[in-house]
Motif scaffolding. Structure first.
Motif, PDB file in Angstrom:
ATOM      1  N   LEU A 181       0.835  -1.200   0.000  1.00 35.95           N
ATOM      2  CA  LEU A 181       0.000   0.000   0.000  1.00 35.95           C
ATOM      3  C   LEU A 181       0.871   1.251   0.000  1.00 35.95           C
ATOM      4  O   LEU A 181       0.628   2.193  -0.757  1.00 35.95           O
ATOM      5  CB  LEU A 181      -0.926  -0.001   1.218  1.00 35.95           C
TER       6      LEU A 181
ATOM      7  N   GLY B 289      -6.162   0.848   1.474  1.00 33.55           N
ATOM      8  CA  GLY B 289      -5.628  -0.492   1.618  1.00 33.55           C
ATOM      9  C   GLY B 289      -5.831  -1.088   2.984  1.00 33.55           C
ATOM     10  O   GLY B 289      -5.982  -0.381   3.990  1.00 33.55           O
TER      11      GLY B 289
ATOM     12  N   THR C  77      -6.042  -3.834  -1.668  1.00 30.61           N
ATOM     13  CA  THR C  77      -5.743  -2.447  -2.009  1.00 30.61           C
ATOM     14  C   THR C  77      -6.602  -2.048  -3.198  1.00 30.61           C
ATOM     15  O   THR C  77      -7.048  -2.884  -3.979  1.00 30.61           O
ATOM     16  CB  THR C  77      -4.259  -2.246  -2.375  1.00 30.61           C
TER      17      THR C  77
END
Length: 542
Positions: free
Chosen positions: A297, A361, A367
């Motif tokens: 992320l 995320g 995500t």
């Protein structure tokens, strides 16, 4: 002809963070699926004549329940249903189709990363008109209706042919069987530099994508092999199977071991990735380099501007509370807001709709961005490939550069699965009972600076979500979080999230287990996991 069927309530139809999930044998009970679907429809207003999207991940019972949904949608007054060919729609593709078609909402038939088969799991989730999971006020209304329902409406009609694209009528309702892949693939091509990725692959860059015999197979073949030119066979386990080939379609290091071993071999491809049962999660592994979801992320957010769809920059970053703080430092450097939410993608949906966040995320390998209102496994893989192509660096080099810039959040999640629910509840109750007395005390993890039970006030609507997980914060910035998961179908799953931050000038190359060992011991001391669960070790460590 519309039939009104008398029924009695089931007392176990409370939707979790991702809809209602139960064993196939539970859903196969007479009236069980019908009760829940009718409860969804009874909890909605204003859908007469509107469009409903329906599809699933192809797991066992998928086709049968789709036929039930179609007949009930017709009996309840929907004007049109869009259903994926073969009953197939990945969760992010369903979100995109809801948004692109202006649908009232959709029913996604999936139990995500849970196993499939006649003795395994099934699920139904309602998504609202923004393409995202229903908010709590809707799922609460659905649950309340399941407890009082006494009848459901269903059309007495022949089944729809799901295998051929085309239109037909079911009573007064139009049924359109649609291509589940092309529209989603076109969206991906708008967001990412397919030309640069294609050139990288043509130049010898190698990749492997494991669809885990689940829904992303057709999407991955179309995108990676056909549009990006990767060799045939790049997509592993690419045929969706009702039982996922007897595999557990969760893209973690335990269940995607075939891919992991391939990526750790001497002759490993340059890039490896996987997605889960319904296509909303992802696993990223470079050659000899596993990337944690929390780190992924952070890297995606820091480099998103390299993709055409995000060159204007990010409006904000959102992460679930258990996700590591790696993205926080990226948000600070970019000068954008960072939102810490409870677990569950529906909390991100409000931020995305309000234009407050662009990328979101969760540590559980999910995500996504504002292109849809679900997490999106293939999207994450494509953004990674776009970044690799733009930077002309390996995954390992990108990670080393990221840690040298931002520091490293050593991180792991320990899952204790199928615990007796009363024992899990007792463990959490005991933890909550000692929260107020923990600050200033010490254990193997060091001195505790604060402890709380995470609560979230949504900045878009003021709604409050309480009891989202017990956080134990240490003076050096480390933390341990305890939370019960809502995605299983048997007993309870205790998730323990363990995190230690190391600044850029610290040791960035420790083995994760070594870095976290003191905090693992602290978790046992704080919660007496062994005493409450009888388990000497986690079921899964990711």
């Amino acid at each position: 002809m519309i039939q009104t069927v008398s029924t009695t309530p089931f007392n176990d139809q409370k939707p979790g963070t991702s809809g209602l999930r139960k064993k196939v044998k539970v859903f196969a009970q007479p009236h069980y699926a019908e009760n829940f679907v009718q409860s969804v429809f009874d909890s909605l207003e204003g859908f007469a004549g509107q469009t409903l999207v329906v599809g699933g991940d192809g797991r066992y019972l998928n086709r049968e329940v789709i036929q039930i949904v179609l007949k009930m949608a017709a009996a309840n007054g929907f004007g049109r249903v869009l259903v994926g060919q073969g009953g197939i729609l990945s969760t992010p593709a369903a979100s995109h189709l809801i948004r692109a078609s202006g649908a009232f909402g959709g029913l996604v038939l999936s139990a995500s990363h849970n196993p499939g088969g006649p003795d395994e799991d099934f699920g139904i989730k309602y998504n609202v008109g923004n393409g995202g999971p229903a908010p709590e006020k809707v799922t609460d209304a659905i649950h309340a209706r399941t407890l009082t329902i006494d009848q459901y409406r269903i059309l007495d009609a022949a089944d729809v042919d799901l295998d051929h694209i085309g239109t037909s009528r079911m009573g007064d309702m139009l049924v359109e069987v649609v291509d589940p892949v092309t529209g989603y693939a076109d969206l991906m091509e708008q967001l990412f530099d397919f030309g640069a990725i294609r050139a990288m692959i043509a130049g010898g860059f190698t990749l492997a994508f494991d669809s885990m015999s689940a829904v992303t197979g057709p999407y991955a073949v179309e995108i990676f092999e056909r549009r990006l030119g990767a060799p045939v066979g790049t997509v592993m386990n690419g045929t969706p199977l009702p039982d996922f080939g007897h595999h557990h379609p969760d893209p973690n290091l335990v269940h995607a071991k075939e891919l992991y071993d391939k990526m750790m071999a001497v002759d490993a491809p340059d890039f490896g990735a996987a997605s889960d049962g319904d296509g909303d999660r992802n696993l990223i592994i470079g050659r000899h380099c596993y990337v944690t979801p929390s780190d992924s992320l952070a890297v995606l957010a820091a480099n998103a501007h390299l993709a055409p769809g995000y060159k204007a920059g990010l409006k904000g970053i959102a992460r679930s509370m258990p996700t590591s703080g790696a993205a926080d430092r990226v948000a600070e450097k970019l000068g954008v807001a960072l939102y810490e939410t409870p677990t569950g993608w529906k909390f991100f949906g409000n931020l995305l709709d309000a234009g407050m966040a662009t990328i979101c995320g969760e540590e559980s390998a999910g995500t996504g961005s504002d292109h849809v209102r679900e997490k999106d496994g293939i999207w994450a893989v494509l953004l990674w490939l776009n970044i690799v192509a733009a930077r002309q660096q390996s995954v390992a080099a990108i990670m080393a550069d990221h840690w040298a810039t931002y520091g490293r959040n050593y991180y792991a999640r320990h899952d204790y699965e199928a615990i007796a629910t009363d024992r899990a509840d007792a463990l959490m109750a005991a933890l909550r009972g000692k929260i107020d007395s923990l600050a200033g005390t010490g254990n193997s993890g060091g001195t505790i600076s604060a402890a709380d039970d995470f609560a979230y006030t949504d900045p878009t609507d003021g709604s409050v979500s309480r009891n989202q997980g017990v956080r134990i914060l240490f003076e050096d910035g480390s933390r341990v979080v305890f939370r019960l998961s809502g995605t299983g179908t048997q007993g309870a799953t205790l998730r323990v999230y363990i995190e230690r931050y190391m600044a850029p000038d610290g040791d960035l190359n420790l083995a994760t287990g070594d870095a976290l060992a003191p905090l693992v011991a602290a978790a046992q001391e704080l919660a007496d996991i062994r005493g409450y669960t009888g388990m000497d070790a986690p079921s899964v460590i990711t």
